[in-house]
Design a protein around this motif. Sequence first.
Motif, mmCIF file in Angstrom:
data_model
loop_
_atom_site.group_PDB
_atom_site.id
_atom_site.type_symbol
_atom_site.label_atom_id
_atom_site.label_comp_id
_atom_site.label_asym_id
_atom_site.label_seq_id
_atom_site.Cartn_x
_atom_site.Cartn_y
_atom_site.Cartn_z
ATOM 1 N N SER A 47 0.827 -1.204 0.000
ATOM 2 C CA SER A 47 0.000 0.000 0.000
ATOM 3 C C SER A 47 0.863 1.255 0.000
ATOM 4 C CB SER A 47 -0.920 -0.010 1.216
ATOM 5 O OG SER A 47 -1.623 1.202 1.315
ATOM 6 N N GLU A 48 1.926 1.240 0.805
ATOM 7 C CA GLU A 48 2.794 2.410 0.873
ATOM 8 C C GLU A 48 3.484 2.659 -0.461
ATOM 9 O OE1 GLU A 48 5.465 2.276 4.122
ATOM 10 O OE2 GLU A 48 3.916 1.871 5.623
ATOM 11 N N VAL A 49 3.876 1.580 -1.129
ATOM 12 C CA VAL A 49 4.498 1.739 -2.450
ATOM 13 C C VAL A 49 3.508 2.353 -3.429
ATOM 14 C CG1 VAL A 49 5.451 0.502 -4.438
ATOM 15 C CG2 VAL A 49 6.159 -0.121 -2.123
ATOM 16 N N LEU A 50 2.255 1.829 -3.415
ATOM 17 C CA LEU A 50 1.222 2.342 -4.309
ATOM 18 C C LEU A 50 0.971 3.819 -4.064
ATOM 19 C CD1 LEU A 50 -0.994 1.777 -6.420
ATOM 20 C CD2 LEU A 50 -2.513 1.195 -4.531
ATOM 21 N N GLU A 51 0.842 4.189 -2.791
ATOM 22 C CA GLU A 51 0.575 5.585 -2.471
ATOM 23 C C GLU A 51 1.770 6.468 -2.827
ATOM 24 O OE1 GLU A 51 -2.189 7.024 -1.690
ATOM 25 O OE2 GLU A 51 -3.111 5.070 -1.892
ATOM 26 N N GLY A 52 2.982 5.923 -2.638
ATOM 27 C CA GLY A 52 4.164 6.697 -2.987
ATOM 28 C C GLY A 52 4.215 7.019 -4.467
ATOM 29 N N VAL A 53 3.902 6.030 -5.302
ATOM 30 C CA VAL A 53 3.886 6.246 -6.751
ATOM 31 C C VAL A 53 2.802 7.244 -7.122
ATOM 32 C CG1 VAL A 53 3.472 5.157 -8.987
ATOM 33 C CG2 VAL A 53 4.873 4.002 -7.280
ATOM 34 N N ARG A 54 1.644 7.103 -6.500
ATOM 35 C CA ARG A 54 0.532 8.012 -6.814
ATOM 36 C C ARG A 54 0.882 9.454 -6.443
ATOM 37 N NH1 ARG A 54 -3.810 10.307 -4.352
ATOM 38 N NH2 ARG A 54 -5.682 10.534 -5.638
ATOM 39 N N ARG A 55 1.534 9.629 -5.288
ATOM 40 C CA ARG A 55 1.901 10.981 -4.862
ATOM 41 C C ARG A 55 2.874 11.626 -5.838
ATOM 42 N NH1 ARG A 55 2.087 8.672 0.286
ATOM 43 N NH2 ARG A 55 4.366 8.491 0.169
ATOM 44 N N GLU A 56 3.714 10.811 -6.462
ATOM 45 C CA GLU A 56 4.718 11.341 -7.375
ATOM 46 C C GLU A 56 4.159 11.658 -8.757
ATOM 47 O OE1 GLU A 56 7.808 8.469 -7.474
ATOM 48 O OE2 GLU A 56 8.435 8.793 -5.397
ATOM 49 N N CYS A 57 2.938 11.220 -9.035
ATOM 50 C CA CYS A 57 2.366 11.398 -10.376
ATOM 51 C C CYS A 57 1.247 12.433 -10.339
ATOM 52 C CB CYS A 57 1.856 10.065 -10.923
ATOM 53 S SG CYS A 57 1.358 10.142 -12.656
ATOM 54 N N LEU A 58 1.618 13.696 -10.357
ATOM 55 C CA LEU A 58 0.624 14.772 -10.307
ATOM 56 C C LEU A 58 -0.333 14.727 -11.491
ATOM 57 C CD1 LEU A 58 -0.489 17.355 -8.996
ATOM 58 C CD2 LEU A 58 1.211 18.629 -10.310
ATOM 59 N N VAL A 93 -4.509 14.865 -10.848
ATOM 60 C CA VAL A 93 -5.442 15.906 -11.283
ATOM 61 C C VAL A 93 -6.405 15.367 -12.338
ATOM 62 C CG1 VAL A 93 -3.905 17.801 -10.686
ATOM 63 C CG2 VAL A 93 -3.762 16.808 -12.963
ATOM 64 N N LEU A 94 -5.934 14.473 -13.199
ATOM 65 C CA LEU A 94 -6.838 13.873 -14.180
ATOM 66 C C LEU A 94 -7.926 13.067 -13.489
ATOM 67 C CD1 LEU A 94 -7.498 13.290 -17.156
ATOM 68 C CD2 LEU A 94 -5.980 11.306 -17.015
ATOM 69 N N GLY A 95 -7.535 12.316 -12.446
ATOM 70 C CA GLY A 95 -8.527 11.549 -11.695
ATOM 71 C C GLY A 95 -9.533 12.433 -11.004
ATOM 72 N N LEU A 96 -9.081 13.561 -10.466
ATOM 73 C CA LEU A 96 -9.993 14.492 -9.798
ATOM 74 C C LEU A 96 -11.043 15.016 -10.771
ATOM 75 C CD1 LEU A 96 -10.819 16.186 -7.366
ATOM 76 C CD2 LEU A 96 -9.034 17.831 -7.962
ATOM 77 N N VAL A 97 -10.618 15.393 -11.966
ATOM 78 C CA VAL A 97 -11.560 15.886 -12.974
ATOM 79 C C VAL A 97 -12.490 14.768 -13.423
ATOM 80 C CG1 VAL A 97 -11.783 16.927 -15.256
ATOM 81 C CG2 VAL A 97 -9.932 17.643 -13.740
#
Length: 500
Positions: A105-116, A120-124
């Motif tokens: 989970s930490e690896v997944l979240e780390g990658v997600r945090r690094e991919c702005l 932002v695409l997901g938010l839209v």
Amino acid sequence: MERVQGPPSGGQEQIQIRSKERVALIAARRAQMLTLEEVAERVGVSKATVYRWEKEGDVPQPLHLRKLCELFGKSAVELGFQELEVRVEREPVDGTDCEPSGQGSEVLEGVRRECLPLRVLGLVWRWPAGEACYEQLQERLRAELEREAMNHQDEVSRREALRMLALAPIELLGLSQLGPVLKGPALTEDILKQCAAGLTACWQLRWQGELTLADQTVAAYLPTLVALTKTGAPRQRKEAAALAAQGWLLRSWNAVHLSTPAQGVIYAQQAEVFSVLANHLPLRIVALGNQAVESFYHHRYSQALQIMQKARHLLKERDRQKDASVAQPASEPVPSLIVSSCLGRLAMNLAAASGQKEEVQQSLKRAQEAFFSQSEPAPPWVTFRLGDLLLDEAYAFRDLGLSKDALKACDQIEEHYQRGAVTLLDRTEAQLLAVLIEASRDDQPRRLEWCLEKWQAGVAGAYQLQSQQWLAIAQQAYIALCAAFPGEKRLRELRELLIR
């Protein structure tokens, strides 16, 4: 107040209103006698991030939310977070957690945090259609982008995210300067949502100095947004009008640098037309401010003053109706930054057109008070910042004959630029304005070396921004220097900088 997704009803995601401040989260921290810094250290984020969770309604990443729950011994709901908003607390399925846990989970979240760009695409993409307010989407995007900047993340990633958001309506929906692209009721919400996100990105691109990209991108949105103000459902027409007003506002600012102030006035007038259609008073005040500033640059001081007096009248009428509880159609509240910009630009134009010193100084004082009373984040289309306030002061003091005070305001802009609080646009204008003031003052000997250094830096900034307006001011400053220092050989050599 902020709109968030509430529980689904009848298969549709609803929107409900909640306060941004999370009282339960604040109470949990205080109950354990922890400071913001201590919570930040234990969860693995900055103090500013914890503050935004408590005061501004920001939502933690799932990993951080789980750490908050463990720290306080409470569920996410007990801490003031809504289950569908964060999508963390889920019922187990077949004895397993829906959310990955542990190191994976930490690896997944780390990658997600690094991919702005992905965030932002997901938010839209996930933003609900229907009754959703697209200014709220813009606010969330702005917060995400500012968080990235505060955390000193990869600037290349941030620029890619901005360009992706800006170009998405063109690449995905086919929007074009050639004419409106109307794809039927089903896709109207997608157009509005993507344009709202794209406009947010274009305002950010403008701040970064990418004026041409921002201008041409928004020009591709406008034919479709203007058409939707006539063909959409009533709510869609209002949303489209507000977005179209934003687009014309951005083009009006850019026109000062990319074409002429006169063209900027025309665009700002269009922004006012569509802000009225949207019943959006803050947008209208900003549109009037744009008209006044660009008329000022065009040396039409009396016209600029009349425009700002109209804006002040609208603000006074709003206050009168509010105080008298007069029934009126609902309109957006006017942020303090907009009030500040109205008062600052009123002062600037009063000084230029009438020279009424006492009234100018009073208006500048009130502009400062309104500016520093702003507590909530301003919408992305409110471009009035500290540099603009100081420039209003500099122009007003110059036209009142107070050269020392005007130069002091310009010096403050340079100081704040070095701290990252002022843009290159404002710094360049202040440098060239300071040269004009110094070259024409007669209260003390003029500083040649100081003028040459400021002028060269201003010319460099004008070329970097590709600003025709600042280059025109640089030429005016050069002429003023030649008059102030006749026979100075270095000025002949520096003339070549204006010819590229």
